[in-house]
Design a protein around this motif. Structure first.
Motif, PDB file in Angstrom:
ATOM      1  N   THR C  30       0.848  -1.188   0.000  1.00 13.24           N
ATOM      2  CA  THR C  30       0.000   0.000   0.000  1.00 13.24           C
ATOM      3  C   THR C  30       0.878   1.229   0.000  1.00 13.24           C
ATOM      4  OG1 THR C  30      -1.502  -1.230   1.418  1.00 13.24           O
ATOM      5  CG2 THR C  30      -1.916   1.118   1.190  1.00 13.24           C
ATOM      6  N   LEU C  31       0.557   2.164  -0.877  1.00 13.56           N
ATOM      7  CA  LEU C  31       1.309   3.415  -0.923  1.00 13.56           C
ATOM      8  C   LEU C  31       0.336   4.573  -0.715  1.00 13.56           C
ATOM      9  CD1 LEU C  31       3.748   5.194  -1.505  1.00 13.56           C
ATOM     10  CD2 LEU C  31       3.352   4.851  -3.938  1.00 13.56           C
ATOM     11  N   GLU C  32       0.580   5.328   0.344  1.00 14.02           N
ATOM     12  CA  GLU C  32      -0.283   6.474   0.626  1.00 14.02           C
ATOM     13  C   GLU C  32       0.176   7.697  -0.171  1.00 14.02           C
ATOM     14  OE1 GLU C  32      -2.778   6.116   2.695  1.00 14.02           O
ATOM     15  OE2 GLU C  32      -2.254   4.179   3.566  1.00 14.02           O
ATOM     16  N   ARG C  33      -0.735   8.624  -0.331  1.00 12.79           N
ATOM     17  CA  ARG C  33      -0.412   9.830  -1.102  1.00 12.79           C
ATOM     18  C   ARG C  33       0.707  10.609  -0.441  1.00 12.79           C
ATOM     19  NH1 ARG C  33      -4.310  11.188  -3.993  1.00 12.79           N
ATOM     20  NH2 ARG C  33      -2.951  11.300  -5.757  1.00 12.79           N
ATOM     21  N   GLY C  34       1.642  11.069  -1.263  1.00 14.10           N
ATOM     22  CA  GLY C  34       2.710  11.926  -0.763  1.00 14.10           C
ATOM     23  C   GLY C  34       3.772  11.202   0.039  1.00 14.10           C
ATOM     24  N   ARG C  35       3.728   9.870  -0.011  1.00 13.29           N
ATOM     25  CA  ARG C  35       4.689   9.087   0.768  1.00 13.29           C
ATOM     26  C   ARG C  35       5.665   8.362  -0.124  1.00 13.29           C
ATOM     27  NH1 ARG C  35       5.060  10.686   5.506  1.00 13.29           N
ATOM     28  NH2 ARG C  35       3.229  10.619   6.851  1.00 13.29           N
ATOM     29  N   VAL C  36       6.743   7.850   0.473  1.00 12.26           N
ATOM     30  CA  VAL C  36       7.693   7.050  -0.273  1.00 12.26           C
ATOM     31  C   VAL C  36       7.688   5.635   0.295  1.00 12.26           C
ATOM     32  CG1 VAL C  36      10.082   6.779  -0.996  1.00 12.26           C
ATOM     33  CG2 VAL C  36       9.147   9.070  -0.639  1.00 12.26           C
ATOM     34  N   LEU C  37       7.361   4.667  -0.556  1.00 11.83           N
ATOM     35  CA  LEU C  37       7.357   3.267  -0.122  1.00 11.83           C
ATOM     36  C   LEU C  37       8.546   2.565  -0.741  1.00 11.83           C
ATOM     37  CD1 LEU C  37       6.144   0.572   0.978  1.00 11.83           C
ATOM     38  CD2 LEU C  37       4.801   0.463  -1.111  1.00 11.83           C
ATOM     39  N   VAL C 179       5.057   7.967  -8.987  1.00 11.48           N
ATOM     40  CA  VAL C 179       6.292   7.703  -9.722  1.00 11.48           C
ATOM     41  C   VAL C 179       6.868   6.391  -9.211  1.00 11.48           C
ATOM     42  CG1 VAL C 179       8.653   8.455 -10.163  1.00 11.48           C
ATOM     43  CG2 VAL C 179       6.802  10.126 -10.142  1.00 11.48           C
ATOM     44  N   ILE C 180       7.246   5.541 -10.139  1.00 14.06           N
ATOM     45  CA  ILE C 180       7.866   4.264  -9.771  1.00 14.06           C
ATOM     46  C   ILE C 180       9.336   4.335 -10.156  1.00 14.06           C
ATOM     47  CG2 ILE C 180       7.890   1.786 -10.161  1.00 14.06           C
ATOM     48  CD1 ILE C 180       4.983   1.900 -10.807  1.00 14.06           C
ATOM     49  N   ALA C 181      10.204   4.113  -9.209  1.00 15.77           N
ATOM     50  CA  ALA C 181      11.642   4.183  -9.471  1.00 15.77           C
ATOM     51  C   ALA C 181      12.235   2.790  -9.285  1.00 15.77           C
ATOM     52  CB  ALA C 181      12.295   5.178  -8.522  1.00 15.77           C
ATOM     53  N   ASP C 182      12.865   2.282 -10.337  1.00 17.71           N
ATOM     54  CA  ASP C 182      13.445   0.940 -10.278  1.00 17.71           C
ATOM     55  C   ASP C 182      14.948   1.040 -10.052  1.00 17.71           C
ATOM     56  OD1 ASP C 182      13.620  -1.863 -12.630  1.00 17.71           O
ATOM     57  OD2 ASP C 182      14.122  -1.675 -10.510  1.00 17.71           O
ATOM     58  N   GLU C 183      15.364   0.917  -8.824  1.00 20.34           N
ATOM     59  CA  GLU C 183      16.782   0.995  -8.468  1.00 20.34           C
ATOM     60  C   GLU C 183      17.479   2.162  -9.169  1.00 20.34           C
ATOM     61  OE1 GLU C 183      18.706  -1.944  -6.936  1.00 20.34           O
ATOM     62  OE2 GLU C 183      17.543  -3.667  -7.583  1.00 20.34           O
ATOM     63  N   GLU C 202      13.238  15.718  -1.931  1.00 12.83           N
ATOM     64  CA  GLU C 202      12.758  17.105  -2.070  1.00 12.83           C
ATOM     65  C   GLU C 202      11.593  17.174  -3.039  1.00 12.83           C
ATOM     66  OE1 GLU C 202      17.181  19.035  -1.598  1.00 12.83           O
ATOM     67  OE2 GLU C 202      15.998  19.512  -3.384  1.00 12.83           O
ATOM     68  N   LEU C 203      11.722  16.465  -4.154  1.00  9.97           N
ATOM     69  CA  LEU C 203      10.668  16.509  -5.163  1.00  9.97           C
ATOM     70  C   LEU C 203       9.373  15.918  -4.627  1.00  9.97           C
ATOM     71  CD1 LEU C 203      12.752  15.375  -8.249  1.00  9.97           C
ATOM     72  CD2 LEU C 203      11.840  17.654  -7.838  1.00  9.97           C
ATOM     73  N   VAL C 204       9.504  14.854  -3.865  1.00  7.77           N
ATOM     74  CA  VAL C 204       8.302  14.235  -3.290  1.00  7.77           C
ATOM     75  C   VAL C 204       7.584  15.239  -2.398  1.00  7.77           C
ATOM     76  CG1 VAL C 204       7.590  12.574  -1.534  1.00  7.77           C
ATOM     77  CG2 VAL C 204       9.004  11.835  -3.424  1.00  7.77           C
ATOM     78  N   ASP C 205       8.360  15.939  -1.575  1.00  8.72           N
ATOM     79  CA  ASP C 205       7.730  16.908  -0.674  1.00  8.72           C
ATOM     80  C   ASP C 205       7.186  18.100  -1.446  1.00  8.72           C
ATOM     81  OD1 ASP C 205      10.312  16.266   1.809  1.00  8.72           O
ATOM     82  OD2 ASP C 205       8.358  15.322   1.492  1.00  8.72           O
ATOM     83  N   GLU C 206       7.941  18.559  -2.441  1.00 14.26           N
ATOM     84  CA  GLU C 206       7.542  19.781  -3.144  1.00 14.26           C
ATOM     85  C   GLU C 206       6.326  19.566  -4.036  1.00 14.26           C
ATOM     86  OE1 GLU C 206      10.944  21.663  -4.831  1.00 14.26           O
ATOM     87  OE2 GLU C 206       9.760  22.478  -6.499  1.00 14.26           O
ATOM     88  N   PHE C 207       6.319  18.453  -4.779  1.00 15.23           N
ATOM     89  CA  PHE C 207       5.237  18.250  -5.732  1.00 15.23           C
ATOM     90  C   PHE C 207       4.164  17.279  -5.241  1.00 15.23           C
ATOM     91  CE2 PHE C 207       7.006  20.744  -8.984  1.00 15.23           C
ATOM     92  CZ  PHE C 207       8.371  20.519  -9.048  1.00 15.23           C
ATOM     93  N   ASP C 208       4.253  16.883  -3.994  1.00 12.83           N
ATOM     94  CA  ASP C 208       3.265  15.976  -3.417  1.00 12.83           C
ATOM     95  C   ASP C 208       3.123  14.709  -4.267  1.00 12.83           C
ATOM     96  OD1 ASP C 208      -0.237  15.887  -2.593  1.00 12.83           O
ATOM     97  OD2 ASP C 208       1.486  15.282  -1.396  1.00 12.83           O
ATOM     98  N   ILE C 209       4.262  14.142  -4.635  1.00 13.10           N
ATOM     99  CA  ILE C 209       4.252  12.918  -5.443  1.00 13.10           C
ATOM    100  C   ILE C 209       4.266  11.723  -4.502  1.00 13.10           C
ATOM    101  CG2 ILE C 209       5.611  11.569  -7.081  1.00 13.10           C
ATOM    102  CD1 ILE C 209       6.927  14.168  -7.916  1.00 13.10           C
ATOM    103  N   SER C 210       3.693  10.628  -4.952  1.00 16.45           N
ATOM    104  CA  SER C 210       3.822   9.370  -4.224  1.00 16.45           C
ATOM    105  C   SER C 210       4.886   8.563  -4.951  1.00 16.45           C
ATOM    106  CB  SER C 210       2.496   8.620  -4.243  1.00 16.45           C
ATOM    107  OG  SER C 210       1.439   9.485  -3.915  1.00 16.45           O
TER     108      SER C 210
END
Lengths: 283, 280, 320
Positions: C30-37, C179-183, C202-210
């Motif tokens: 589960t990935l919540e909005r604005g979080r990094v899993l 956004v999905i980041a593969d290694e 920083e980008l996650v916090d600034e643009f509210d990306i998950s």
């Protein structure tokens, strides 16, 4: 541990690449290794740490002999062995051997591993086929494989076995200094221990000295006696491991240590930014 | 070898190709013993000229009354001899050049590759014509012409493979062991380059048969009374369309033989892979 | 608040010459909005297959046998290829691949490659001029040197770290929510990796990306992730907040993995044994053959993933 160094490098420089053309632009060669002086003592593990473009790989290959140096001296067991072509250098510096990062790729896929190992002995001057066969069988057993593994081909073995086969091939030549090229790169944490423990056992059993090229500081910290840090072709710091990690003196060393991801670090903004020394390696 | 055959057996076109090739080779070997009228290479029986296919002459007879079936069978030997000779000679020239050019970059490498480019530009048939003029038309002049124009194909392939392998990790490891270049090139690089060479050779066999047939057709290859397939087709022209069997059966022989080699070559392309080598 | 991404009971198998290989078997996250899993696992655990399943780019030999991938309330597994391309990939889900050198075409300028992505996924009606402006802004924000001329250069003219920033720009170009980041930092030097990880945070916090961050490096997880999900042999074995999982791991595999880390041991500690083959999974708990706490019942039945109220989960009978 005797005090005379096994290997000494004095003001070694290596220039790479560059081409002179009659028409169009000539390209100047890059200086990959700049004035490096280093001593390696028998039985020690010296780590050579650097990022891409630091010259650590080039330095390793120059010590091995496949890369000719541009200037400087290379002294092996007190004898000057520099200034030779790759072929001559390899004949003279047989006490130095190289362990490739990718063990599977380092074996000819068309040859059975027994034939590959025996060939090494043939090149090395062991004339009798029976002696070669006997030595190879014995070595295979001592690295933990069955003697009849010699009839099989590289693709029939697992990654870990191939690593041991690669080491066997080199150990048959009775080297004294091994250059290890990123031996744990790409390996899962749980598997790294096997490789590293094997290397330590072999060092003990065969009385080896290691030059350990790596970018992985955590492995370096636990494996090596001394660490040499390379940046843009030069050694910026060289000291016993404990000192490097606890009291680093060069700013680059400090930024390397600060950049390594730590388990117990709090994430994000509170971390000090390392001074930008990276990013200068575009073509 | 058996894993190779097992994998090949799943490729139907390749199996068909293999079957055709095997048949043609067998016919070439035992030809004189299975041909119903072996004497028809040279004899002539005008009484039974231009007879359509019947029981005693399944392929009919030609303008000299000779049994076409026999001549087609006997022609296989000539066709395959030409094909194997040409390909062998091309390989003998082309492979060493490719190895030398690919192993070490430099002036010699460039020289070889530029010469290769130039020779590739020479049209085969024109060269065959020229040689035929010089040496008088014969099977030998045709074979020479074909060899001299086919070797660049091998050089190119071997060059690419040798260049790639020369930069590979295992060759680097061999150099690290102090191994000499000759040993590396012939014992390590060449076997690993075998796959594309074998494919090219197989397809080359088919291609050569076709081209040799064309040369024979143009009168620049085999000379009468040889039972050469191309020559036979040339001789049949004036009797068409009436004596259709005269051209058809040699033509079919060429078609099936060339197709067989091409299908087999295609099938081998994926196959000759070191990972299929297994210990006994 | 519904999570941005919810993977439930995913099971994916591959058809191979030697039979059917079950690469993923009951993976949930589960990935919540604005979080990094962080999705953590070693080689062969199925991480890449998980990403491909979410993006819908599995090879033909693969089959999704069970489960759902719910993105912003919709199950992506039922979308057609066309729908995924037009409505999801690029525009709503961005992807940062592993190796920037391999992901950029060396014979085309960087600009043309990035613009192609925008052209395919940006909202219709936007013009090329706007795309270029947006890209240059992004490159400036990502600290790519000389952003105005960057688009005219070729991939080989950038360093590894700069190339990875280009790929991050490509992923963010159409303002996706996930956004999905593969290694994304595995192929980079350690100092560059540090910069990129800080940048991503920083980008996650600034643009509210998950951000769904796949890696094998626990240190990276500690540095950039809020929650973590540990995968072993195609199954989720533990999930929870990063702090909790890394400091007090519950599952024996997580414990063993952490024990290997140089910060937790001075010797070289490994995990004995091997990962089971996807063709022949052992009955019962997959980690049982290598587990220090194994009991007979472990090998008999597959333990269920036990959920705690906090959202953390563990697949081990010891947690019950």
């Amino acid at each position: 541990m005797s005090s005379a160094p096994i290997l000494e490098l004095r003001d070694l420089s290596v220039r790479l690449g560059g081409s002179r053309r009659w028409f169009g632009k000539s390209v100047a060669p890059t200086v990959a290794v700049k004035g490096v002086s280093l001593s390696i003592h028998p039985g020690e593990v010296l780590a050579l740490v650097g990022e891409s473009g630091s010259g650590k790989t080039t330095l390793g290959r120059t010590i091995l002999g496949l890369q000719p140096e541009t200037s400087g001296d290379i002294v092996l067991d007190g004898r000057a062995v520099g200034g030779l072509s790759p072929r001559e250098a390899r004949k003279v510096r047989t006490a130095i051997q190289y362990v490739h990062q990718d063990a599977a790729a380092a074996l000819d896929p068309w040859w059975s591993i027994g034939a590959t190992l025996r060939e090494g002995l043939l090149i090395h001057g062991v004339a009798s086929a029976q002696v070669r066969a006997a030595k190879v069988d014995a070595m295979l057993v001592s690295v933990g494989l069955e003697p009849d593994a010699g009839r099989r081909y590289p693709h029939e073995f697992s990654g870990g076995q191939l690593r041991r086969i690669g080491l066997a091939r080199i150990l048959l030549l009775q080297p004294r200094l091994l250059i290890l090229d990123e031996p744990t790169s790409g390996l899962d944490m749980s598997v790294q221990a096997t490789v590293l423990n094997l290397l330590l056992d072999l060092r003990r059993e065969f009385g080896l000295t290691y030059l350990f090229i790596s970018h992985d500081l955590s492995v370096v910290q636990r494996l090596s006696d001394r660490v040499a840090i390379m940046l843009r072709g030069q050694i910026v710091e060289c000291a016993p491991t404990a000192e490097i990690f606890q009291r680093p003196s060069h700013p680059y060393t400090m930024s390397l240590l600060a950049s390594a991801p730590r388990l117990d670090r709090r994430p994000s903004a509170q971390q000090p930014q390392p001074q930008g020394v990276s990013g200068a390696t575009a073509n | 070898m058996s894993p190779i055959l097992r994998k090949l057996s799943r490729d139907l076109p390749a199996m068909l190709g293999l079957a055709l090739v095997v048949i043609v080779v067998l016919i070439a070997i035992v030809g004189p013993w299975i041909a119903p009228y072996p004497g028809d290479v040279t004899a002539s029986h005008l009484a039974r000229r231009l007879k359509p296919p019947t029981g005693s002459f399944p392929f009919g007879t030609d303008n000299l009354g000779r049994d076409i079936l026999s001549r087609v069978i006997l022609g296989a030997r000539g066709a395959l001899t030409v094909a194997f000779s040409v390909v062998a000679l091309s390989m003998a020239i082309g492979i060493p050049l490719g190895l030398v050019a690919g192993y070490r970059a430099g002036f010699v490498s460039e020289l070889i590759m530029r010469v290769t480019d130039v020779v590739l530009a020479i049209p085969q048939l024109i060269l065959a014509l020229a040689l035929a003029q010089l040496m008088s038309p014969s099977l030998e002049s045709a074979m020479l012409a074909l060899s001299l124009t086919y070797w660049p194909f091998f050089t190119r392939i071997v060059f690419a493979e040798a260049r790639r392998l020369s930069n590979s990790v295992f060759v680097d490891a061999l150099r690290g062991l102090g191994m000499g270049s000759a040993r590396i090139v012939f014992l390590h690089i060449l076997p690993n380059a075998a796959s594309p060479i074998i494919v090219r050779a197989t397809i080359g066999l088919g291609f050569t048969i076709l081209t040799a047939a064309v040369l024979g057709f143009l009168g620049m290859g085999a000379t009468p009374p040889a039972p050469d397939w191309g020559l036979t087709i040339a001789q049949s022209r004036i009797y068409l369309p009436g004596a259709w069997w005269y051209a058809l059966f040699p033509g079919l022989a060429i078609l099936l033989t060339v197709m067989g080699f091409n299908l087999l070559g295609d099938g081998l392309r994926d196959l000759v892979d070191p990972r299929l080598r297994r210990s006994r | 608040m519904i999570p941005v991404l919810s993977v439930r009971g995913l099971k994916v198998s591959f058809h191979t010459d030697q039979g059917r290989a079950t690469v993923l078997d009951d993976v949930s996250l589960t990935l919540e909005r604005g979080r990094v899993l962080g999705v953590v696992g070693e080689s062969g655990c199925g991480k890449s297959t998980l990403i491909r399943t979410i993006l819908g780019i599995l090879p033909d030999a693969a089959r999704v046998e069970a489960g759902a991938v719910v993105f912003e309330g919709e199950n992506l597994l039922v979308f057609s290829e066309q729908e995924l391309n037009q409505r999801v990939r690029g525009s709503r889900i961005g992807f940062i691949p592993q190796d920037p050198l391999l992901s950029l075409n060396p014979v085309f300028k960087v600009g043309s490659q990035l613009l192609e992505i925008m052209r395919d996924h940006a909202p219709p009606g936007t013009k090329r001029r706007d795309h270029i402006k947006r890209l240059i802004e992004l490159l400036r924000r990502l600290q790519v040197p000389d952003p105005d001329t960057a688009l005219e250069r070729y991939p080989h003219q950038f360093s590894g770290g700069q190339r990875q920033r280009l790929l991050i720009a490509a992923a963010l170009a159409c303002s996706p929510g996930l956004v999905i980041a593969d290694e994304p930092t595995t192929a980079l030097d350690v100092t560059t990796q540090h910069e990129i990880l800080l940048l991503l945070r920083e980008l996650v916090d600034e643009f509210d990306i998950s951000l769904l961050f796949v890696t094998h490096d626990l240190g990276v997880v500690a540095e950039v992730c809020d929650t973590v999900c540990v995968i072993y042999a195609g199954q989720t074995v533990e999930a929870g907040l990063v702090g909790a999982v890394l400091q007090t791991p519950t599952h024996p595999y997580t414990q063993a993995l952490l024990a290997c880390h140089p910060e937790r041991s001075t010797h070289f500690v490994g995990i004995p044994g091997n990962v089971p083959s996807t063709l022949r999974m052992p009955p019962g708990c997959r980690f049982a053959p290598r587990c220090g706490y194994v009991e007979p019942v472990c090998s008999m039945a597959l333990p269920e993933s036990l959920q705690a109220t906090s959202g953390a989960s563990v697949r081990c009978i010891r947690a019950a």
